[in-house]
Design a protein around this motif. Structure first.
Motif, PDB file in Angstrom:
ATOM      1  N   LEU A  25      62.376  28.909 -36.229  1.00  0.00           N
ATOM      2  CA  LEU A  25      62.710  27.703 -35.474  1.00  0.00           C
ATOM      3  C   LEU A  25      61.419  27.241 -34.817  1.00  0.00           C
ATOM      4  O   LEU A  25      60.662  28.071 -34.307  1.00  0.00           O
ATOM      5  CB  LEU A  25      63.763  27.999 -34.404  1.00  0.00           C
ATOM      6  N   MET A  26      61.167  25.931 -34.848  1.00  0.00           N
ATOM      7  CA  MET A  26      59.896  25.462 -34.301  1.00  0.00           C
ATOM      8  C   MET A  26      60.027  24.067 -33.707  1.00  0.00           C
ATOM      9  O   MET A  26      60.930  23.311 -34.053  1.00  0.00           O
ATOM     10  CB  MET A  26      58.821  25.475 -35.380  1.00  0.00           C
ATOM     11  N   SER A  27      59.089  23.761 -32.828  1.00  0.00           N
ATOM     12  CA  SER A  27      59.013  22.428 -32.232  1.00  0.00           C
ATOM     13  C   SER A  27      58.834  21.378 -33.318  1.00  0.00           C
ATOM     14  O   SER A  27      58.132  21.605 -34.309  1.00  0.00           O
ATOM     15  CB  SER A  27      57.815  22.347 -31.285  1.00  0.00           C
ATOM     16  N   ASP A  28      59.449  20.253 -33.108  1.00  0.00           N
ATOM     17  CA  ASP A  28      59.316  19.129 -34.033  1.00  0.00           C
ATOM     18  C   ASP A  28      58.059  18.347 -33.655  1.00  0.00           C
ATOM     19  O   ASP A  28      58.127  17.302 -33.007  1.00  0.00           O
ATOM     20  CB  ASP A  28      60.569  18.256 -33.962  1.00  0.00           C
ATOM     21  N   ILE A  29      56.901  18.907 -34.038  1.00  0.00           N
ATOM     22  CA  ILE A  29      55.609  18.277 -33.778  1.00  0.00           C
ATOM     23  C   ILE A  29      54.865  18.155 -35.107  1.00  0.00           C
ATOM     24  O   ILE A  29      55.084  18.968 -36.018  1.00  0.00           O
ATOM     25  CB  ILE A  29      54.779  19.048 -32.725  1.00  0.00           C
ATOM     26  N   PRO A  30      53.999  17.149 -35.255  1.00  0.00           N
ATOM     27  CA  PRO A  30      53.356  16.900 -36.544  1.00  0.00           C
ATOM     28  C   PRO A  30      52.675  18.107 -37.189  1.00  0.00           C
ATOM     29  O   PRO A  30      52.882  18.346 -38.386  1.00  0.00           O
ATOM     30  CB  PRO A  30      52.357  15.769 -36.238  1.00  0.00           C
ATOM     31  N   PRO A  31      51.861  18.907 -36.475  1.00  0.00           N
ATOM     32  CA  PRO A  31      51.200  20.003 -37.187  1.00  0.00           C
ATOM     33  C   PRO A  31      52.185  21.033 -37.734  1.00  0.00           C
ATOM     34  O   PRO A  31      51.918  21.642 -38.767  1.00  0.00           O
ATOM     35  CB  PRO A  31      50.275  20.635 -36.151  1.00  0.00           C
ATOM     36  N   PHE A  32      53.320  21.201 -37.083  1.00  0.00           N
ATOM     37  CA  PHE A  32      54.313  22.156 -37.585  1.00  0.00           C
ATOM     38  C   PHE A  32      55.041  21.584 -38.792  1.00  0.00           C
ATOM     39  O   PHE A  32      55.311  22.287 -39.758  1.00  0.00           O
ATOM     40  CB  PHE A  32      55.320  22.520 -36.498  1.00  0.00           C
ATOM     41  N   ARG A  33      55.367  20.282 -38.741  1.00  0.00           N
ATOM     42  CA  ARG A  33      56.049  19.654 -39.887  1.00  0.00           C
ATOM     43  C   ARG A  33      55.173  19.673 -41.130  1.00  0.00           C
ATOM     44  O   ARG A  33      55.678  19.711 -42.250  1.00  0.00           O
ATOM     45  CB  ARG A  33      56.471  18.231 -39.533  1.00  0.00           C
ATOM     46  N   GLU A  34      53.853  19.654 -40.943  1.00  0.00           N
ATOM     47  CA  GLU A  34      52.948  19.721 -42.095  1.00  0.00           C
ATOM     48  C   GLU A  34      53.176  20.986 -42.910  1.00  0.00           C
ATOM     49  O   GLU A  34      53.017  20.972 -44.129  1.00  0.00           O
ATOM     50  CB  GLU A  34      51.493  19.659 -41.639  1.00  0.00           C
ATOM     51  N   HIS A  35      53.520  22.076 -42.259  1.00  0.00           N
ATOM     52  CA  HIS A  35      53.779  23.329 -42.980  1.00  0.00           C
ATOM     53  C   HIS A  35      54.915  23.153 -43.981  1.00  0.00           C
ATOM     54  O   HIS A  35      54.848  23.685 -45.088  1.00  0.00           O
ATOM     55  CB  HIS A  35      54.145  24.456 -42.001  1.00  0.00           C
ATOM     56  N   GLU A  36      55.930  22.421 -43.586  1.00  0.00           N
ATOM     57  CA  GLU A  36      57.075  22.243 -44.479  1.00  0.00           C
ATOM     58  C   GLU A  36      56.664  21.519 -45.759  1.00  0.00           C
ATOM     59  O   GLU A  36      57.022  21.949 -46.852  1.00  0.00           O
ATOM     60  CB  GLU A  36      58.183  21.477 -43.775  1.00  0.00           C
ATOM     61  N   GLY A  37      55.916  20.448 -45.619  1.00  0.00           N
ATOM     62  CA  GLY A  37      55.510  19.687 -46.796  1.00  0.00           C
ATOM     63  C   GLY A  37      54.473  20.403 -47.637  1.00  0.00           C
ATOM     64  O   GLY A  37      54.585  20.466 -48.858  1.00  0.00           O
ATOM     65  N   PHE A  38      53.475  20.960 -46.998  1.00  0.00           N
ATOM     66  CA  PHE A  38      52.364  21.569 -47.724  1.00  0.00           C
ATOM     67  C   PHE A  38      52.729  22.922 -48.312  1.00  0.00           C
ATOM     68  O   PHE A  38      52.419  23.216 -49.460  1.00  0.00           O
ATOM     69  CB  PHE A  38      51.142  21.719 -46.809  1.00  0.00           C
ATOM     70  N   SER A  39      53.389  23.751 -47.528  1.00  0.00           N
ATOM     71  CA  SER A  39      53.647  25.127 -47.954  1.00  0.00           C
ATOM     72  C   SER A  39      55.025  25.339 -48.559  1.00  0.00           C
ATOM     73  O   SER A  39      55.312  26.408 -49.089  1.00  0.00           O
ATOM     74  CB  SER A  39      53.491  26.082 -46.764  1.00  0.00           C
ATOM     75  N   GLY A  40      55.889  24.355 -48.461  1.00  0.00           N
ATOM     76  CA  GLY A  40      57.222  24.505 -49.016  1.00  0.00           C
ATOM     77  C   GLY A  40      58.097  25.461 -48.235  1.00  0.00           C
ATOM     78  O   GLY A  40      58.945  26.144 -48.799  1.00  0.00           O
ATOM     79  N   VAL A  41      57.899  25.495 -46.932  1.00  0.00           N
ATOM     80  CA  VAL A  41      58.701  26.377 -46.084  1.00  0.00           C
ATOM     81  C   VAL A  41      59.790  25.567 -45.392  1.00  0.00           C
ATOM     82  O   VAL A  41      59.738  24.342 -45.357  1.00  0.00           O
ATOM     83  CB  VAL A  41      57.819  27.098 -45.040  1.00  0.00           C
ATOM     84  N   ARG A  42      60.748  26.279 -44.840  1.00  0.00           N
ATOM     85  CA  ARG A  42      61.838  25.641 -44.114  1.00  0.00           C
ATOM     86  C   ARG A  42      61.919  26.228 -42.717  1.00  0.00           C
ATOM     87  O   ARG A  42      61.677  27.414 -42.517  1.00  0.00           O
ATOM     88  CB  ARG A  42      63.161  25.868 -44.830  1.00  0.00           C
ATOM     89  N   ALA A  43      62.289  25.364 -41.791  1.00  0.00           N
ATOM     90  CA  ALA A  43      62.445  25.810 -40.410  1.00  0.00           C
ATOM     91  C   ALA A  43      63.420  24.880 -39.702  1.00  0.00           C
ATOM     92  O   ALA A  43      63.523  23.699 -40.037  1.00  0.00           O
ATOM     93  CB  ALA A  43      61.107  25.800 -39.687  1.00  0.00           C
ATOM     94  N   GLY A  44      64.099  25.422 -38.713  1.00  0.00           N
ATOM     95  CA  GLY A  44      64.906  24.589 -37.843  1.00  0.00           C
ATOM     96  C   GLY A  44      63.992  23.922 -36.836  1.00  0.00           C
ATOM     97  O   GLY A  44      63.075  24.551 -36.305  1.00  0.00           O
ATOM     98  N   LEU A  45      64.203  22.639 -36.595  1.00  0.00           N
ATOM     99  CA  LEU A  45      63.349  21.884 -35.686  1.00  0.00           C
ATOM    100  C   LEU A  45      64.085  21.574 -34.388  1.00  0.00           C
ATOM    101  O   LEU A  45      65.302  21.418 -34.373  1.00  0.00           O
ATOM    102  CB  LEU A  45      62.908  20.570 -36.334  1.00  0.00           C
ATOM    103  N   PHE A  46      63.316  21.478 -33.312  1.00  0.00           N
ATOM    104  CA  PHE A  46      63.883  21.120 -32.015  1.00  0.00           C
ATOM    105  C   PHE A  46      62.844  20.402 -31.184  1.00  0.00           C
ATOM    106  O   PHE A  46      61.646  20.476 -31.451  1.00  0.00           O
ATOM    107  CB  PHE A  46      64.405  22.356 -31.270  1.00  0.00           C
ATOM    108  N   ASP A  47      63.312  19.686 -30.174  1.00  0.00           N
ATOM    109  CA  ASP A  47      62.444  19.005 -29.217  1.00  0.00           C
ATOM    110  C   ASP A  47      62.052  20.033 -28.150  1.00  0.00           C
ATOM    111  O   ASP A  47      62.917  20.507 -27.405  1.00  0.00           O
ATOM    112  CB  ASP A  47      63.195  17.835 -28.586  1.00  0.00           C
ATOM    113  N   PRO A  48      60.761  20.391 -28.064  1.00  0.00           N
ATOM    114  CA  PRO A  48      60.362  21.445 -27.126  1.00  0.00           C
ATOM    115  C   PRO A  48      60.520  21.060 -25.655  1.00  0.00           C
ATOM    116  O   PRO A  48      60.516  21.934 -24.791  1.00  0.00           O
ATOM    117  CB  PRO A  48      58.895  21.694 -27.468  1.00  0.00           C
ATOM    118  N   SER A  49      60.691  19.779 -25.378  1.00  0.00           N
ATOM    119  CA  SER A  49      60.846  19.354 -23.984  1.00  0.00           C
ATOM    120  C   SER A  49      62.311  19.340 -23.537  1.00  0.00           C
ATOM    121  O   SER A  49      62.596  19.049 -22.378  1.00  0.00           O
ATOM    122  CB  SER A  49      60.230  17.970 -23.775  1.00  0.00           C
TER     123      SER A  49
END
Length: 103
Positions: A25-49
């Motif tokens: 599970l990870m913050s919905d921030i651009p550098p983290f979302r890049e992992h999903e597209g580039f590496s083909g990984v999946r994660a649950g996203l959330f607003d860290p604030s």
């Protein structure tokens, strides 16, 4: 693995989780979302604030363990396509192009 960051250049804890086949599970921030597209990984996203957003992401993961396992399996396969050898080879190609004056 839960990574509640406002800013990071990359998701080191997430990488650890993906490599080991665990849910992330990870913050919905651009550098983290890049992992999903580039590496083909999946994660649950959330607003860290928003604590409620984090809690909802945790609840979604716990309420659907089959999806969590499948996302973790897909992520483990995706992340393993990128070894240090691959990274070094790709950096080498960029440097060779730069020295040769190619864009």
């Amino acid at each position: 693995v839960i990574t509640p960051s406002y800013y990071e250049a990359g998701n080191g804890p997430g990488m650890d989780g993906w490599v080991r086949g665990g849910p992330v599970l990870m913050s919905d921030i651009p550098p983290f979302r890049e992992h999903e597209g580039f590496s083909g990984v999946r994660a649950g996203l959330f607003d860290p604030s928003e604590p409620a957003s984090i809690a909802e992401a945790i609840a979604r993961l716990l309420d659907d363990p089959a999806k969590a396992r499948e996302d973790a399996r897909i992520s483990r396969e995706g992340i393993r396509r990128h070894s240090w050898e691959t990274v070094a080879r790709e950096y080498g190609a960029v440097f060779q192009d730069a020295v040769a004056g190619r864009p």
